[in-house]
Design a protein around this motif. Structure first.
Motif, short mmCIF file in Angstrom:
data_model
loop_
_atom_site.label_atom_id
_atom_site.label_comp_id
_atom_site.label_asym_id
_atom_site.label_seq_id
_atom_site.Cartn_x
_atom_site.Cartn_y
_atom_site.Cartn_z
N GLY A 62 0.80 -1.23 0.00
CA GLY A 62 0.00 0.00 0.00
C GLY A 62 0.83 1.28 0.00
N GLY A 63 2.16 1.15 -0.07
CA GLY A 63 3.01 2.35 -0.08
C GLY A 63 3.07 3.06 1.26
N TYR A 64 2.70 2.33 2.32
CA TYR A 64 2.73 2.94 3.66
C TYR A 64 4.16 3.27 4.08
CZ TYR A 64 2.48 3.40 8.73
OH TYR A 64 2.60 3.88 10.01
N GLY A 65 4.39 4.49 4.53
CA GLY A 65 5.72 4.87 5.02
C GLY A 65 6.00 6.34 4.82
N VAL A 66 7.05 6.81 5.45
CA VAL A 66 7.36 8.24 5.46
C VAL A 66 7.68 8.77 4.05
CG1 VAL A 66 8.99 9.96 6.32
CG2 VAL A 66 8.13 8.20 7.85
N ASN A 67 8.35 7.97 3.22
CA ASN A 67 8.64 8.44 1.86
C ASN A 67 7.37 8.68 1.05
OD1 ASN A 67 11.41 8.66 1.88
ND2 ASN A 67 11.75 6.51 1.33
N GLY A 68 6.29 8.02 1.46
CA GLY A 68 5.02 8.17 0.76
C GLY A 68 4.39 9.54 0.92
N LEU A 69 4.88 10.32 1.88
CA LEU A 69 4.30 11.65 2.14
C LEU A 69 4.84 12.72 1.19
CD1 LEU A 69 3.61 10.09 4.73
CD2 LEU A 69 4.18 12.11 6.07
N LYS A 70 6.05 12.47 0.68
CA LYS A 70 6.80 13.56 0.04
C LYS A 70 6.12 14.17 -1.18
CE LYS A 70 11.14 12.07 2.00
NZ LYS A 70 12.34 11.24 1.82
N GLY A 71 5.51 13.32 -2.02
CA GLY A 71 4.91 13.81 -3.27
C GLY A 71 3.75 14.76 -3.08
N PHE A 72 3.16 14.78 -1.89
CA PHE A 72 1.96 15.59 -1.70
C PHE A 72 2.25 17.06 -1.45
CE2 PHE A 72 0.58 11.26 -0.96
CZ PHE A 72 -0.51 11.23 -1.81
N GLN A 82 -3.03 5.58 15.07
CA GLN A 82 -1.63 5.50 15.50
C GLN A 82 -0.69 5.32 14.29
OE1 GLN A 82 -0.89 2.20 18.05
NE2 GLN A 82 1.19 2.89 18.50
N GLU A 83 -1.13 4.53 13.31
CA GLU A 83 -0.28 4.31 12.13
C GLU A 83 -0.02 5.63 11.39
OE1 GLU A 83 -1.98 -0.18 11.77
OE2 GLU A 83 -2.55 1.24 10.22
N ILE A 84 -1.03 6.49 11.37
CA ILE A 84 -0.86 7.79 10.70
C ILE A 84 0.02 8.71 11.56
CG2 ILE A 84 -2.05 9.86 9.88
CD1 ILE A 84 -4.43 7.98 9.19
N GLU A 85 -0.22 8.70 12.86
CA GLU A 85 0.60 9.54 13.75
C GLU A 85 2.08 9.19 13.63
OE1 GLU A 85 -1.03 9.31 17.69
OE2 GLU A 85 -2.83 10.45 17.13
N GLN A 86 2.37 7.90 13.43
CA GLN A 86 3.78 7.48 13.30
C GLN A 86 4.47 8.09 12.10
OE1 GLN A 86 3.58 3.22 13.35
NE2 GLN A 86 3.43 3.13 15.58
N LEU A 87 3.69 8.50 11.11
CA LEU A 87 4.28 9.08 9.90
C LEU A 87 4.48 10.59 10.03
CD1 LEU A 87 2.13 7.26 7.17
CD2 LEU A 87 4.39 6.60 8.00
N LEU A 88 3.89 11.18 11.09
CA LEU A 88 3.85 12.64 11.20
C LEU A 88 4.75 13.16 12.32
CD1 LEU A 88 -0.01 13.15 10.91
CD2 LEU A 88 1.70 13.89 9.24
N PRO A 89 5.28 14.38 12.14
CA PRO A 89 5.98 15.00 13.26
C PRO A 89 4.98 15.31 14.38
CG PRO A 89 5.82 16.51 11.39
CD PRO A 89 5.26 15.21 10.94
N PRO A 90 5.40 15.32 15.66
CA PRO A 90 4.50 15.45 16.80
C PRO A 90 3.53 16.63 16.70
CG PRO A 90 6.76 15.11 17.53
CD PRO A 90 6.81 15.22 16.05
N GLY A 91 3.95 17.78 16.21
CA GLY A 91 3.10 18.96 16.13
C GLY A 91 1.88 18.81 15.23
N LYS A 92 1.87 17.77 14.43
CA LYS A 92 0.81 17.61 13.43
C LYS A 92 -0.25 16.58 13.84
CE LYS A 92 2.47 20.18 9.96
NZ LYS A 92 1.69 21.21 9.26
#
Ligand SMILES: *Cc1c(COP(=O)(O)O)cnc(C)c1O
Length: 297
Positions: free
Chosen positions: A140-150, A202-212
């Motif tokens: 499913g492309g889950y992971g931190v690198n998956g955020l960059k394109g957005f 929790q899975e989404i929070e793991q991909l985000l910096p704490p402030g988000k």
């Protein structure tokens, strides 16, 4: 850089005489087969793979996985080999999804559901492809690198003018990508298409910096019984929505998303002065598995 067809924003506010601005980002126009959000999710992974000099992309998915086809198509475009590790026995007749993946020259390997749950890569793979040349992308492309394109997508289409951005959620990587770049006046809302998938938060929070962490909201009431489950009411809504807007939706993700947004609007969920951007993430190829005549488009 993975390239795709042009995408645009449509307004449906006046069609429904909504009191709230309702716009739709048509990522479904990016490609007839590949889900729009998948290009953006894969961008960061392919950039890293190329930077590392990898020649082969390997990923995991089921027989109807939009992520599998998208990975195959992106790899072909960038002249990389691709490998799909598919859950379960090889079916007698391949799904349209797997046929498309093979057309993009993805090599498919089938493993038992048990081996799949451990994400085991069969030995045969390493006999054909040297392991040091393989770049692995999660299911499913889950992971931190998956955020960059957005980030670029957000800037290109001026997302900052909206108060609410709404998206269908599988792994939550797309939602996380939008949340990571969203500004303080914005709420990112995810409609989960899985039943009772409460670990998602929790899975989404793991991909985000704490402030988000408090910048997104997940809604769990619009799954229609679970992943790829449907009821007549959903098809009815999708057909009605198409007759009014000429926007096609898929029954796994975006049909449920638009249904949810309409339900929330009906219930006056959004404060006065809100402006909504609904992300149409595509997925239309999945409708091929429906009986003819179910949908009018
Ligand atoms: C994969 C997919 C999603 C879900 O994306 P995630 O980043 O996994 O949450 C939503 N819509 C469509 C059409 C998809 O194919």
């Amino acid at each position: 850089m993975i390239s795709f067809d042009s995408i645009r924003i449509d307004s449906i506010t006046s069609l429904y005489k909504f009191h709230t601005i309702v716009d739709v980002l048509r990522l479904d126009l990016a490609h007839p087969v590949i889900s729009g959000n998948k290009w953006f999710k894969l961008q960061g992974y392919f950039d890293e793979a190329l930077a590392l000099g990898k020649k082969t992309i390997l990923t995991f998915g089921g027989a109807y996985s939009n992520h599998i086809v998208a990975t195959a198509a992106a790899a072909k475009q960038l002249n990389l080999y691709s490998i799909g590790i598919i859950r379960g026995e090889q079916p007698k007749s391949l799904s349209q999804t797997l046929i498309n993946a093979q057309e993009y020259e993805m090599e498919l390997f089938y493993i038992s559901r048990e081996a799949y749950s451990r994400k085991e890569i069969p030995e045969l793979v390493f006999e054909k492809f040297p392991s040091k040349e393989i770049y692995i992308i999660n299911e499913g492309g889950y992971g931190v690198n998956g955020l960059k394109g957005f980030e670029q997508l957000y800037k290109d289409h001026h997302f900052s003018k909206y108060t609410h951005i709404l998206v269908a959620v599988g792994t939550g990587t797309t939602l996380a990508g939008l949340t990571a770049v969203a500004q303080d006046h914005q709420q990112i809302m995810g409609i989960s298409v899985l039943k009772n998938n409460f670990s998602l938060q929790q899975e989404i929070e793991q991909l985000l910096p704490p402030g988000k962490h408090n910048r997104f909201t997940l809604l769990h009431d619009y799954h229609f019984g679970g992943y790829a489950k449907v009821k007549g009411e959903l098809f009815h809504f999708m057909n009605d929505f198409y007759s009014t807007t000429f926007i096609p939706t898929d029954f796994v993700y975006t049909g449920k998303l638009f249904f949810a947004v309409f339900d929330l609007l009906k219930k006056d969920y959004f404060p006065a002065g809100s402006s909504l951007l609904i992300i149409h993430s595509g997925g239309l190829q999945g409708n091929h598995s429906l009986r003819n005549g179910t949908l009018i488009f």
